[in-house]
Design a protein around this motif. Structure first.
Motif, PDB file in Angstrom:
ATOM      1  N   CYS A  72       0.855  -1.174   0.000  1.00 60.36           N
ATOM      2  CA  CYS A  72       0.000   0.000   0.000  1.00 60.36           C
ATOM      3  C   CYS A  72       0.897   1.232   0.000  1.00 60.36           C
ATOM      4  O   CYS A  72       2.116   1.131   0.132  1.00 60.36           O
ATOM      5  CB  CYS A  72      -0.927   0.017   1.215  1.00 60.36           C
ATOM      6  SG  CYS A  72      -0.049   0.110   2.813  1.00 60.36           S
ATOM      7  N   SER A 145       5.586  -1.804   0.366  1.00 63.34           N
ATOM      8  CA  SER A 145       4.769  -0.617   0.564  1.00 63.34           C
ATOM      9  C   SER A 145       5.660   0.614   0.409  1.00 63.34           C
ATOM     10  O   SER A 145       6.886   0.518   0.474  1.00 63.34           O
ATOM     11  CB  SER A 145       4.113  -0.634   1.943  1.00 63.34           C
ATOM     12  OG  SER A 145       3.178  -1.700   2.038  1.00 63.34           O
ATOM     13  N   PRO A 177      -4.255   0.374  -2.261  1.00 65.24           N
ATOM     14  CA  PRO A 177      -4.908   1.344  -1.384  1.00 65.24           C
ATOM     15  C   PRO A 177      -3.925   2.331  -0.769  1.00 65.24           C
ATOM     16  O   PRO A 177      -2.721   2.075  -0.696  1.00 65.24           O
ATOM     17  CB  PRO A 177      -5.551   0.474  -0.309  1.00 65.24           C
ATOM     18  CG  PRO A 177      -4.697  -0.755  -0.269  1.00 65.24           C
ATOM     19  CD  PRO A 177      -4.247  -0.978  -1.684  1.00 65.24           C
ATOM     20  N   VAL A 179      -3.148   4.275   2.792  1.00 68.70           N
ATOM     21  CA  VAL A 179      -3.419   4.219   4.229  1.00 68.70           C
ATOM     22  C   VAL A 179      -2.981   5.544   4.847  1.00 68.70           C
ATOM     23  O   VAL A 179      -1.779   5.846   4.878  1.00 68.70           O
ATOM     24  CB  VAL A 179      -2.685   3.048   4.904  1.00 68.70           C
ATOM     25  CG1 VAL A 179      -2.901   3.085   6.417  1.00 68.70           C
ATOM     26  CG2 VAL A 179      -3.152   1.720   4.329  1.00 68.70           C
ATOM     27  N   PRO A 208      -7.926   1.689   4.927  1.00 66.65           N
ATOM     28  CA  PRO A 208      -7.412   1.849   3.565  1.00 66.65           C
ATOM     29  C   PRO A 208      -8.415   2.576   2.672  1.00 66.65           C
ATOM     30  O   PRO A 208      -9.616   2.315   2.726  1.00 66.65           O
ATOM     31  CB  PRO A 208      -7.193   0.410   3.100  1.00 66.65           C
ATOM     32  CG  PRO A 208      -7.063  -0.385   4.353  1.00 66.65           C
ATOM     33  CD  PRO A 208      -7.956   0.287   5.360  1.00 66.65           C
TER      34      PRO A 208
END
Length: 255
Positions: A72, A145, A177, A179, A208
């Motif tokens: 993410c 990430s 997504p 966050v 998210p």
């Protein structure tokens, strides 16, 4: 008392750099990246714990259950050094967008380099934008990430800076997504003063935010609204109004 606590903290801080650098750096390059993260992040775990013990800081972290399984883009407000240390262990392995000068710091910077960050030259904003978009997408596709501070530089509690959209651009391109994370670490660890302040340090991890089928601008508006709303709840310093809109936004890096 705060001065004595801060001196004790920095004694352990610099000793940890020397000890971890001497023990970990010779062997870390021989390890696969996930194992390398676990080893080098022992330093981060120590510093966050040492800060709590020596400076009288209490942590309240909520929302960790919202972190997704896969990669993410983590977007957080940037007030001081603390979040750059803590967010490395929030969801490893994570690639951080930062200023390239940090990689030149003996031991500390050498360890950072081994974690495959996206190191930017802030004097060349156009090149930095291309670098974030290219390397950010690459890191996400590799399963890492990406951590970006959308304000671009440290912003003291009670001040506000317009967010840039580089993080939401790469998230939308890959379809991962976003966050959002909000914290008040700058109230405990002032960004421009070495004396630390006891008290409550709050971190809030948001749910998210989906990016598929959405524009980076739409996602950024949602991210900024969420972070600012949480900061208004957890900050001891009142939040200011949003800055005036700007024609263009340059990509900056963590400082």
């Amino acid at each position: 008392m705060n001065v004595i606590r801060s001196l004790l903290f920095y004694l352990g801080y610099f000793l940890a750099i020397l000890v971890c650098g001497g023990l970990f750096l010779p062997v870390a390059p021989l390890m696969p990246l996930p194992t390398r993260y676990r080893l080098l992040n022992l330093y981060n775990h120590f510093i966050t714990a040492w800060f709590r013990w020596t400076c009288g800081v209490r942590y309240r972290v909520s929302g960790r259950e919202h972190l997704p399984e896969g990669p993410c883009v983590i977007l957080a407000n940037h007030q001081c050094e603390w979040e750059t240390i803590y967010l490395q262990v929030l969801k490893p392995p994570v690639c951080t967008v930062l200023k390239q000068e940090l990689l030149r710091i003996p031991l500390f910077g050498w360890g950072l380099r081994l974690l495959h960050p996206i190191a930017l030259d802030r004097s060349k904003p156009a090149r930095a934008m291309r670098q974030v978009l290219t390397q950010g997408v690459q890191r996400l596709n590799e399963g890492l990430s990406v951590l970006i501070f959308p304000e671009g530089t440290r912003v003291a509690p009670g001040e506000r800076r317009r967010y840039n959209k580089s993080g939401t651009v790469i998230a939308c391109r890959v379809g991962v997504p976003v966050v959002p994370v909000a914290h008040n670490a700058g109230e405990r660890w002032p960004g421009r003063h070495w004396v630390k302040n006891p008290g409550l340090l709050s971190v809030v991890v948001g749910k998210p935010i989906a990016t598929e089928g959405r524009t980076p601008e739409e996602v950024l508006v949602e991210v900024e609204a969420w972070i600012e709303a949480r900061l208004a709840e957890i900050s001891e310093v009142p939040r200011p109004d949003a800055p005036a809109p700007a024609r263009g936004r340059s990509v900056r890096s963590a400082s």
